[in-house]
Write an enzyme that holds these catalytic residues in place. Sequence first.
Site, PDB file in Angstrom:
ATOM      1  N   SER A   1      -2.607  -2.638  -3.612  1.00 54.58           N
ATOM      2  CA  SER A   1      -3.495  -1.475  -3.623  1.00 54.58           C
ATOM      3  C   SER A   1      -3.341  -0.748  -2.301  1.00 54.58           C
ATOM      4  O   SER A   1      -3.034  -1.372  -1.273  1.00 54.58           O
ATOM      5  CB  SER A   1      -4.950  -1.924  -3.789  1.00 54.58           C
ATOM      6  OG  SER A   1      -5.847  -0.855  -3.532  1.00 54.58           O
TER       7      SER A   1
ATOM      8  N   TYR B   1     -11.897  -7.104  -1.940  1.00 50.72           N
ATOM      9  CA  TYR B   1     -10.723  -6.592  -2.650  1.00 50.72           C
ATOM     10  C   TYR B   1      -9.632  -6.183  -1.668  1.00 50.72           C
ATOM     11  O   TYR B   1      -8.468  -6.576  -1.797  1.00 50.72           O
ATOM     12  CB  TYR B   1     -11.142  -5.403  -3.508  1.00 50.72           C
ATOM     13  CG  TYR B   1     -10.039  -4.782  -4.327  1.00 50.72           C
ATOM     14  CD1 TYR B   1      -9.600  -5.387  -5.503  1.00 50.72           C
ATOM     15  CD2 TYR B   1      -9.469  -3.571  -3.947  1.00 50.72           C
ATOM     16  CE1 TYR B   1      -8.599  -4.808  -6.267  1.00 50.72           C
ATOM     17  CE2 TYR B   1      -8.469  -2.983  -4.710  1.00 50.72           C
ATOM     18  CZ  TYR B   1      -8.042  -3.610  -5.867  1.00 50.72           C
ATOM     19  OH  TYR B   1      -7.044  -3.029  -6.616  1.00 50.72           O
TER      20      TYR B   1
END
Length: 278
Positions: free
Chosen positions: A162, A175
Amino acid sequence: MSAATLSGRSRLDGRVALVTGAARGIGEAVARTLAELGATVAATDRDADALTDLARRLSEEAPAFHGGPDGEHPGSVHAYPLDVTDRTAVDRTVGRVERELGPVDILVNVAGVLRTAPAAELTDEDWAQTFAVNATGVFHTTRAVVGAMARRGGGSIVTVASNAAGIPRTHMAAYAASKAASVMFTKCVGLEYAGSGVRCNSVCPGSTDTAMQRALWTDPEAPRRVLDGDLASYRTGIPLRRIADPQDIADSVAFLCTERARHITMQDLYVDGGATLR
């Protein structure tokens, strides 16, 4: 270099690819794209029902995976239910794939989860589960295939991380940290196995139109804020003025798996429309 040669280097005929998190979203797009390029795809996901449905749908689409001249062949997709947090299950599934489909030439780590909360309000379970899937899962699958790839003289591992791995995000500490861990782990493996011809890279998407992304949209203005930026969350917006489609990410993954990327390893490819201003 002839056009035929370039075309051949863009194909994955005869390759076996293992894709985690393949039942939906980016993982589904990756599985479909690799099959369209001629790969035999072992699609894995812990959602066995969705995975079986995916394999059925892609089998019905298989006639569109055109073969052609110069050794090109249509690919295929096969369902292997798997929870990447289970080390024993990962090792067992990789062994089964290699017995049934052949040696794994390509691994694409897509499986991921997102738990959002202010950093101080994350629970132990939020943190543990996020790392179990996003980081430890990548460790399990990579470890299960990389040794055999090296002994055979090559392979490609792509971790879908990401852009949060490289830029702080509010309410996404677990995350972002887990994705950063997966990126650095992938680079370290790439360094250790470069001499054996195994290439390891990461693709770092930004906002992509998936169920995970839509779960973050709490009101009708949310997509506009993604494009325009949000001062309250320190987001800059997307200069290209569009939210990515899963196919945008899959195409980048596929490139890194082909011979057209044969001199690329230990790299992060940001596919975020310029959102991180990198």
